[in-house]
Motif scaffolding. Structure first.
Motif, PDB file in Angstrom:
ATOM      1  N   SER A  56       0.839  -1.196   0.000  1.00  0.00           N
ATOM      2  CA  SER A  56       0.000   0.000   0.000  1.00  0.00           C
ATOM      3  C   SER A  56       0.875   1.248   0.000  1.00  0.00           C
ATOM      4  O   SER A  56       1.980   1.253   0.560  1.00  0.00           O
ATOM      5  N   ASP A  60      -5.265  -8.044   7.514  1.00  0.00           N
ATOM      6  CA  ASP A  60      -5.655  -7.040   6.515  1.00  0.00           C
ATOM      7  C   ASP A  60      -5.666  -7.618   5.102  1.00  0.00           C
ATOM      8  O   ASP A  60      -5.401  -6.901   4.128  1.00  0.00           O
ATOM      9  N   GLU A  85      -7.905  -5.793   2.518  1.00  0.00           N
ATOM     10  CA  GLU A  85      -7.364  -4.477   2.172  1.00  0.00           C
ATOM     11  C   GLU A  85      -6.142  -4.621   1.258  1.00  0.00           C
ATOM     12  O   GLU A  85      -5.963  -3.864   0.296  1.00  0.00           O
TER      13      GLU A  85
END
Length: 390
Positions: free
Chosen positions: A229, A262, A265
């Motif tokens: 990310s 996560d 995500e």
């Protein structure tokens, strides 16, 4: 924490979440928080501070002066990790390019302490301005030189791809969030010994190997750099050449660490970066839920049931080999099945069926007409049967 642990030689002695209603332009944090953190750093004799976010050159310089430590922001730390991991000449060049691009964006403010007001009539700049220009010119020249070298690498890759097309082996590309287990799966499928460790960015340099499918057909399997990310734009640009193999792939296998808190995500981050790279929505994609060996029996059973309902999702453990044969059989079927073309008409109210077709990557063309959509698809009998059930 995981990023910090990925850089060898670092001992993480503490971490703290600091809530910032508003970032201060000079010191990032308020003066009280700066003093508080400074006292902790001095007490523990810390030499390096990592900030999981963007820090401006001015903030970095001021905080280093206040705390008497070296400071790296998120981008700086990722660049350090990449520099440590790169092994091939191409990987080293890509890291150098990303680092220089990053330094150039910070150059002007970093040299503000050297700036001087122009003297006389203003025809000659001060010494600070001269230093900035000289440094910028040196960086620009280095960037140009590295880009020239990388362009040669790109041409070589293109020649290799052209040669492979003459001997039509399908390319299957492994993609996924960093540390999802791509290299472990790659090693399992190919018998290779690519570096596979429980750390971020264990793989930087692309690796390709031949794999013989259960049907006897040979494919080329490609292992790629892991995504993350907020991947710095300099790195996305620098590693575009490496990831060109993904753009050319006949099948993309998205490996997920399903045991990670996560995971969903991370999957969205991977999808976003694939979109940024320009990967076609029509390229078939399998999703692999890896590391089921880390889950309890109830969770594994639930995932297995869910995966069975979706023909393009596979739960497995690259480490133990559980479920890998099922994936290989599916890859074999996807690449071996005969495909045929068909024209379809869908109404505006059939959004779910239309979305499924695009998700499967079978749409060759689409035209919007008065009462819906006219689509030309190229699919297998299995996909047509699945479509009729929706």
């Amino acid at each position: 924490m995981a990023l910090a642990a990925a850089l060898p030689g670092l001992e993480v002695v503490g971490a703290e979440v600091v809530r910032l209603p508003k970032a201060r332009p000079g010191l990032l944090f308020g003066t009280g928080k700066v003093e508080e953190i400074g006292a902790k750093l001095a007490a523990q004799e810390v030499g390096l501070v990592l900030v999981d976010g963007h820090v401006t050159p001015v903030q970095q310089r001021n905080l280093e002066r206040e705390w008497k430590v070296k400071l790296l922001d998120r981008t700086g730390l990722i660049l350090e990790i990449f520099a440590d991991r790169a092994r091939t000449r191409e990987g080293v060049l890509q890291v150098e390019l990303a680092a220089l691009s990053y330094q150039r964006t910070r150059l002007v403010r970093a040299w503000t302490h050297l700036e001087r007001q122009r003297g006389g009539l203003g025809f000659v700049g001060g010494p600070g301005e001269t230093q900035i220009e000289a440094d910028r010119r040196a960086i620009d020249e280095a960037i140009t030189r590295i880009k020239r070298q990388l362009s040669k690498v790109a041409k070589t890759r293109e020649l290799h791809r052209a040669a492979r097309k003459k001997v039509p082996f399908p390319v299957v590309a492994l993609v996924g969030y960093t540390n999802a287990g791509k290299s472990t799966l790659f090693n399992r499928l190919t018998g290779a010994e690519v570096m596979a460790k429980d750390m971020l960015f264990a793989t930087l340099d692309p690796t390709m190997r031949g794999v013989v499918l259960p049907s006897g057909r040979k494919i080329i399997l490609s292992d790629t750099v892991g995504f993350i990310s907020e991947l710095p734009t300099q790195l996305v640009a620098a590693f575009r050449a490496t990831l060109e193999e993904v753009l050319e792939a006949d099948l993309i296998v998205h490996v997920r660490d399903i045991s990670h808190a996560d995971s969903d995500e991370q999957a969205r981050d991977v999808a976003s970066i694939l979109g940024e790279l320009g990967v076609s929505e029509t390229t078939p994609l399998f999703e692999v839920w890896n590391k089921i060996d880390r889950l309890d029996e109830a969770r594994r059973a639930a995932l297995a049931v869910k995966a069975e309902r979706e023909p393009d999702i596979f739960s497995l453990s690259a480490l133990t080999g559980e479920g890998v044969d099922t994936l290989l059989a599916a890859v074999s079927a996807a690449l071996d099945e005969e495909r045929f073309e068909l024209d379809l008409h869908l109404g505006f109210d059939e959004g779910k069926r239309r979305a499924w077709l695009f998700q499967q990557g079978v749409v060759e063309s689409e035209e919007q007409v008065e009462d819906g959509y006219r689509l030309h698809v190229r699919w297998t009998a299995r996909q047509e049967s699945r479509f009729r059930e929706i």
